[in-house]
Design a protein around this motif. Structure first.
Motif, mmCIF file in Angstrom:
data_model
loop_
_atom_site.group_PDB
_atom_site.id
_atom_site.type_symbol
_atom_site.label_atom_id
_atom_site.label_comp_id
_atom_site.label_asym_id
_atom_site.label_seq_id
_atom_site.Cartn_x
_atom_site.Cartn_y
_atom_site.Cartn_z
ATOM 1 N N PHE A 154 23.765 74.083 76.271
ATOM 2 C CA PHE A 154 23.240 75.279 75.619
ATOM 3 C C PHE A 154 23.793 75.427 74.207
ATOM 4 C CE2 PHE A 154 23.974 79.805 74.658
ATOM 5 C CZ PHE A 154 22.656 80.199 74.500
ATOM 6 N N GLY A 155 25.101 75.218 74.032
ATOM 7 C CA GLY A 155 25.694 75.341 72.703
ATOM 8 C C GLY A 155 25.147 74.316 71.727
ATOM 9 N N ALA A 156 24.932 73.105 72.194
ATOM 10 C CA ALA A 156 24.383 72.073 71.313
ATOM 11 C C ALA A 156 22.953 72.384 70.887
ATOM 12 C CB ALA A 156 24.432 70.718 72.016
ATOM 13 N N GLY A 157 22.226 73.150 71.686
ATOM 14 C CA GLY A 157 20.864 73.502 71.306
ATOM 15 C C GLY A 157 20.768 74.753 70.452
ATOM 16 N N VAL A 158 21.766 75.642 70.543
ATOM 17 C CA VAL A 158 21.705 76.903 69.802
ATOM 18 C C VAL A 158 22.191 76.742 68.371
ATOM 19 C CG1 VAL A 158 22.701 79.223 69.701
ATOM 20 C CG2 VAL A 158 21.807 78.354 71.831
#
Length: 405
Positions: free
Chosen positions: A270-274
């Motif tokens: 999730f962090g890598a996509g946000v």
């Protein structure tokens, strides 16, 4: 051995007869055992439960976060709460789960039934509500329209109205713009559910410096101040007009981030996509902000290079985006830092006039000589915006920042 005269003693059995006697007694025992009724199945003692291994770690975690599990309306809310308390995917492996999301699903399934009462519906994800979007879009256009109407009235009545009347028109337009701004920030994607704290006071200072700061610095550096300094309303007009693009960029970021959150199975994923999504939202806002500032500056006879106003706009956007996701403190600190840097510039110049303190004013003089008076607010707001962007890329990549009411 018995005595011969003991008539009551039994006779001694011969050795060959003993095996037959043993077999007869064994057969008699088996026949009596067969006559004993068997115990019913339901009256049998239940088998002892198998000994369990070590204590259930998920049960202890559920006990530690009992309030969170009982209030949650979905496993996603539990995952965000665990992540906010410091649990990561690596920590979830100690609870025999591959990630925090899987651990949250088990906690949600194992939580006892909630007490009877009015059902609490889960907050719906941001969706294509056309009516609501039209409402906050119109509110976001209102401050810019008020500022444009005030500036147009002052331009067309120049030389016709007296100074007192023009001042009254200016004050009235500022009050109406503040009211429209309050309505705009009270609804839509820029609304801060937990309030903005002291950010409003710092924002007023920064806007005032954007209008009057360059004139003040010009007089102070040249040996003044000698009187009222000239105002530059172009940044104010451009920033208020950019509220509508800011609201739409914040809306797109919120919707896309929520979709990534519901589709992710790990916090790192999730962090890598946000993070790229945040950078794209900021870049999209800058692309919409620069033309508005350029047109506003040209309309008031400027040079068309509003670097300081662009840095201030990015700072405002990031601070409000964090506040809209329940994180107002970082934005308040960044706005306060920018205010301190802007206030320090004229103070250092004035302090440098005292005997022995001339070196204090040299950095400000060098900065003004290199980039003009606009370099001071550009540096102050640019440094604060850059630091806030670094913080936002870490804070908004957490799941807990996207599940707040």
């Amino acid at each position: 051995m018995h005595r011969p005269e003991d008539a009551t003693a039994p006779a001694v059995t011969a050795a060959p007869d003993r095996p037959a006697d043993t077999l007869s007694r064994a057969a008699d025992t088996l026949s009596r055992a067969a006559e004993i009724p068997s115990r019913p199945a339901e009256r049998r003692r239940p088998a002892a439960p198998a000994r369990r291994g070590p204590a259930d770690p998920v049960k202890s975690l559920m006990h530690d976060h009992r309030d969170l599990c009982e209030r949650a309306v979905s496993p996603l809310e539990i995952a965000a709460g665990l992540e906010a308390h410091g649990l990561t995917d690596r920590t979830a492996a100690r609870y025999r789960h591959r990630d925090v999301f899987a651990l949250a699903e088990e906690l949600y399934a194992r939580t006892p039934a909630r007490p009877a009462g009015p059902a609490v519906a889960a907050p719906p994800p941001p969706g294509p509500d056309t009516e609501a979007r039209a409402g906050w879009t119109l509110l976001a256009l209102l401050p810019g329209a008020v500022c444009l109407a005030t500036a147009g009235l002052l331009r067309t009545t120049e030389g016709v109205l007296g100074g007192g009347v023009r001042a009254a028109v200016t004050v009235t337009g500022a009050l109406l713009a503040c009211l429209a701004l309050r309505l705009c920030l009270g609804r839509g994607p820029l609304r801060a559910p937990e309030g903005a704290g002291r950010a409003g006071l710092y924002a007023c200072w920064l806007l005032s410096f954007a209008v009057y700061g360059e004139g003040l610095l010009a007089q102070v550096v040249s040996g003044g101040p000698d009187g009222p300094w000239e105002a530059g309303p172009a940044p104010l007009l451009g920033l208020t007009a950019a509220l509508a693009p800011a609201a739409w960029c914040a809306h797109l970021f919120t919707v896309r981030a929520h979709r990534k959150l519901t589709g992710s199975r790990a916090l790192e994923e999730f962090g890598a996509g946000v993070r790229p999504l945040l950078l794209a939202s900021v870049a999209l806002f800058v692309c919409a902000l620069l033309p508005l500032l350029f047109l506003a500056d040209l309309g008031f006879g400027g040079d068309g290079l509003p670097v300081a106003a662009a840095a201030l706009g990015v700072l405002f956007f990031l601070a409000r985006l964090l506040a809209a996701h329940g994180l107002p403190e970082p934005g308040t600190v960044a706005l306060a830092a920018a205010c301190a840097l802007e206030a320090a510039a004229p103070a250092l110049v004035l302090a440098g006039r005292l005997p022995g303190l001339e070196p204090l004013a040299r950095p400000v003089h060098a900065l003004v000589a290199a980039g003009g008076t606009g370099a001071v607010p550009a540096l102050a707001c640019g440094v604060a915006a850059l630091g806030l962007l670094v913080h936002a890329s870490a804070a908004l990549s957490r799941a807990s920042a996207h599940t707040r009411a």
